[in-house]
Every structure is written in structure tokens, then in C-alpha cells.
Design a protein around this motif. Structure first.
Motif, PDB file in Angstrom:
ATOM      1  N   ARG A 215     -36.193 -41.308  26.770  1.00  0.00           N
ATOM      2  CA  ARG A 215     -35.978 -42.421  27.687  1.00  0.00           C
ATOM      3  C   ARG A 215     -34.966 -42.030  28.755  1.00  0.00           C
ATOM      4  N   GLY A 216     -35.335 -42.248  30.023  1.00  0.00           N
ATOM      5  CA  GLY A 216     -34.423 -41.925  31.109  1.00  0.00           C
ATOM      6  C   GLY A 216     -35.166 -41.626  32.392  1.00  0.00           C
ATOM      7  N   ARG A 217     -34.415 -41.317  33.410  1.00  0.00           N
ATOM      8  CA  ARG A 217     -34.962 -41.014  34.730  1.00  0.00           C
ATOM      9  C   ARG A 217     -35.146 -39.510  34.859  1.00  0.00           C
TER      10      ARG A 217
ATOM     11  N   LYS B 160     -32.618 -32.936  27.696  1.00  0.00           N
ATOM     12  CA  LYS B 160     -33.077 -33.490  26.421  1.00  0.00           C
ATOM     13  C   LYS B 160     -34.521 -33.100  26.138  1.00  0.00           C
TER      14      LYS B 160
ATOM     15  N   ILE C 110     -41.536 -38.752  29.339  1.00  0.00           N
ATOM     16  CA  ILE C 110     -40.270 -39.233  29.918  1.00  0.00           C
ATOM     17  C   ILE C 110     -40.543 -40.491  30.727  1.00  0.00           C
TER      18      ILE C 110
ATOM     19  N   GLU D 295     -38.309 -44.331  32.041  1.00  0.00           N
ATOM     20  CA  GLU D 295     -37.082 -45.126  31.979  1.00  0.00           C
ATOM     21  C   GLU D 295     -37.332 -46.603  31.712  1.00  0.00           C
TER      22      GLU D 295
ATOM     23  N   HIS E  92     -29.450 -34.471  32.653  1.00  0.00           N
ATOM     24  CA  HIS E  92     -29.273 -34.621  31.205  1.00  0.00           C
ATOM     25  C   HIS E  92     -30.549 -35.127  30.524  1.00  0.00           C
ATOM     26  N   VAL E  93     -31.375 -35.882  31.249  1.00  0.00           N
ATOM     27  CA  VAL E  93     -32.646 -36.350  30.674  1.00  0.00           C
ATOM     28  C   VAL E  93     -33.609 -35.177  30.521  1.00  0.00           C
TER      29      VAL E  93
ATOM     30  N   LYS F 152     -33.726 -41.073  22.318  1.00  0.00           N
ATOM     31  CA  LYS F 152     -32.363 -40.568  22.470  1.00  0.00           C
ATOM     32  C   LYS F 152     -32.161 -39.197  21.829  1.00  0.00           C
TER      33      LYS F 152
ATOM     34  N   GLN G   3     -32.688 -36.940  36.634  1.00  0.00           N
ATOM     35  CA  GLN G   3     -31.352 -36.706  36.101  1.00  0.00           C
ATOM     36  C   GLN G   3     -31.358 -35.490  35.184  1.00  0.00           C
TER      37      GLN G   3
END
Length: 346
Positions: free
Chosen positions: A176-178, A187, A158, A160, A183-184, A121, A181
């Protein structure tokens, strides 16, 4: 209560409301520390005023307030009068509570920060890093190899599906994420990354995995058009779409595996021999090199010159065609690129 009083202030005193609002927007840790410092200063000044003989200067009063709130209690300064001791009791009840709350909040923030980091995060703040999308055995092997050969490159993983960072390494940052996207990718600080490797999603069928790869590639190129993108494609039909999406290198893993298996059926020991060759290449790289210094030389002569530098010439790329182990007398032309093997450290 404070908010009600501030709402009743005349409009000419709106500055107080702005200060109060700005204070409320500060992080909890900063607010608690600020209030604790103000309390220590307040009680230090008050005790100096009440007992100037026991606390000759304001500094002695502040020193006593710090020692009292921290529950150390050296005893070098202490109030002598009834009123002074009442101030001391109030300081213990109020100040020690604020100070304890500060340290508890500080510990909680540190633990929360660590958990957020492990759970993917936390934003990555570095640059010139490598981003690897998708967690599987291939990406695991790639990360371990890069970390063995290069101790300084930051790697961003990266994925998810993972709950936390699977590799405990200071140079491997998990998000963590797709990857499709924004915003991922933000990051992962995609704007300053040098390269990105997109592996095929092992949890999807081949067509869906390729479509997911192309969607992630389009998002990445939209945020950073200059990044070098290496993608794994499973179906031949999607190779053209990957090129249109901006892939700089396309790896068709299924085609390579089909080639090995087909040759295994036709010839004995091809697979084992091929694997042995790959093991020998561990720690080396196969790449194209400009032919500027070798124009008009034969393949045989250029190979001999490259061998002096510890490089092995294995082919020539001419236009869209790549010739692996061409005839020794093949003359290298100006627009050719040389396919060579050398060490990753070179």
C-alpha cells in the motif's frame, strides 16, 4: 531501577551498560523468551541445591521448573521440604507469568504480522517479479490471466487507495502506498524486479493521471534503470514525455478505444467482431521476433515456416514503421522485426 543503578556504575564497568542496552534493543518476543529461559535455569539450579535428594541432577531441577511453569504438572518430581515448596510457589508466580506472556506475545505478533501483510505493510523479499501499479479492472484481469498461465511468477500490486490485498493468492503481494515514493518501491524490492506495468489512475482526470504515471516512471527508473517499464498513457501529448522518462512500451488506451468506436460508427459489427478476436487471443501473445532466420524470404514464405512452429506472422516492423499484413511478396530485410502471435507458454 536497573537504569539508575547502571548510570551509577564506574566508567570501567561500561561494558555492563552496553550489554543491558543491547538487550533492550532486542525484539520484545526475544527478550521475554530469554528472561523465561533464565528463570527456568535459575530455579532449576536452586531446587537442585536445596533438595539434592529429590532432584539428583541439575537437569531434573530444570525439568521440574519447565513442567511447573507450563502448568502441566506430571508429578514425577516435586519438592519435599518447606524451603523447596517456597521456591516452587515463587516459580509458579514468576515463571508461569513470563511463559504465559511469551505465548500471548507470540500469538499477538503472528496476528499483527498477518494483518500487516494483508494491509500492504510488509516488504517483499523475492526477485525476478512483476510489479503492477494501480488497482482497476484492467489490472485485475491482468493478474488473473497471469496467475492462470504462470503459477510461479510473483506479482506485486502497488496501490494507495486499497485498504487490503484484493486478491487472496500467495503469489500476489500487496504494497500500500504511492508508486512515486522511494520507500514504497523499496518495499516492493524494485531493484530485483524484471518488469513493471503502470496503469492509468482511474481516480484522476486524464492529464493528471498521465503526469502521475510519468512521475512514478521517473522514480522507478531512478531506482532500477534496467527494469522493463510498460506504461498506460491516456493523452497523446504525454507520449513523448513517457518516452523521455524511460518507458519501454507505451499503451495509449484511449486511442485504441477511439479507433474501435469510430469503426463501429462507420461499419456494422466491427466492435463485436474485434472483441471476438481478442477473446481468441486470450492465452496468446503478440510480440516482435528477430528476423535472423528469415532474411531474404518473402512474407508469404516466412509465414509458412512460422506456422509449422505454431506461430502466426501478422506484420513487419521496419525502422519506426510497422506494416500489418503487408503484400505477400514483401522481402524481409536484416534489420526487420517480425510481428507474430504465439502461445504465452512458448
Amino acid at each position: 531501577m536497573w537504569s539508575i543503578l547502571l548510570e551509577r556504575l564506574p566508567r570501567g564497568e561500561g561494558m555492563h551498560h552496553r550489554i543491558y542496552t543491547s538487550f533492550l534493543r532486542l525484539p520484545t518476543l526475544v527478550r521475554i523468551l530469554t528472561m523465561a529461559i533464565l528463570l527456568v535455569l535459575f530455579f532449576g539450579i536452586i531446587i537442585h541445591i536445596i533438595e539434592p535428594d529429590s532432584f539428583p541432577t541439575v537437569f531434573e531441577g530444570i525439568w521440574w521448573a519447565v513442567i511447573t511453569t507450563s502448568t502441566v504438572g506430571y508429578g514425577d518430581y516435586s519438592p519435599e521440604t518447606f524451603l523447596g515448596r517456597i521456591v516452587g510457589i515463587l516459580l509458579i508466580f514468576v515463571g508461569a507469568g513470563f511463559l504465559s506472556t511469551y505465548f500471548i506475545t507470540l500469538a499477538t505478533t503472528a496476528v499483527s504480522r498477518q494483518n500487516n501483510y494483508l494491509e500492504g505493510k510488509v516488504h517483499f523479499r523475492g526477485d525476478k517479479h512483476l510489479i503492477i501499479i494501480g488497482w482497476n479492472e484492467r489490472s485485475k484481469e491482468i493478474i488473473q490471466t497471469i496467475r492462470t498461465l504462470d503459477q510461479f511468477t510473483d506479482i506485486i500490486l502497488i496501490d494507495e487507495t486499497l485498504e487490503s490485498n484484493p486478491i487472496m493468492d500467495a503469489k500476489v503481494h500487496f504494497i500500500r502506498g504511492r508508486a512515486s515514493q522511494d520507500h514504497v518501491l523499496i518495499k516492493a524490492n524494485i531493484a530485483t524486479a524484471e518488469k513493471v506495468l503502470i496503469t492509468a489512475d482511474q481516480h484522476k482526470d486524464e492529464l493528471d493521471a498521465d503526469m502521475n504515471t510519468i512521475l512514478a516512471l521517473l522514480t522507478i527508473k531512478g531506482l532500477n534503470p534496467n527494469i522493463t517499464a510498460i506504461v498506460e498513457v491516456l493523452t497523446r501529448e504525454q507520449m513523448a514525455n513517457a518516452k523521455r522518462a524511460g518507458a519501454d512500451e507505451i499503451i495509449q488506451s484511449n486511442r485504441m478505444m477511439s479507433y474501435i468506436m469510430t469503426n463501429c460508427i462507420a461499419t456494422d459489427r466491427v466492435v463485436s467482431t474485434f472483441v471476438e478476436v481478442l477473446d481468441e487471443l486470450h492465452g496468446s501473445r503478440v510480440h516482435f521476433h528477430p528476423s535472423n532466420d528469415y532474411v531474404s524470404q518473402s512474407f508469404y514464405t516466412a509465414n509458412g515456416n512460422l506456422l509449422k512452429d505454431g506461430k502466426l506472422l501478422i506484420g513487419i516492423k521496419r525502422g519506426e514503421n510497422t506494416m500489418v499484413n503487408p503484400p505477400q511478396e514483401t522481402v524481409i530485410e536484416k534489420q526487420d522485426e517480425l510481428l507474430i502471435i504465439d502461445s504465452l507458454s512458448q
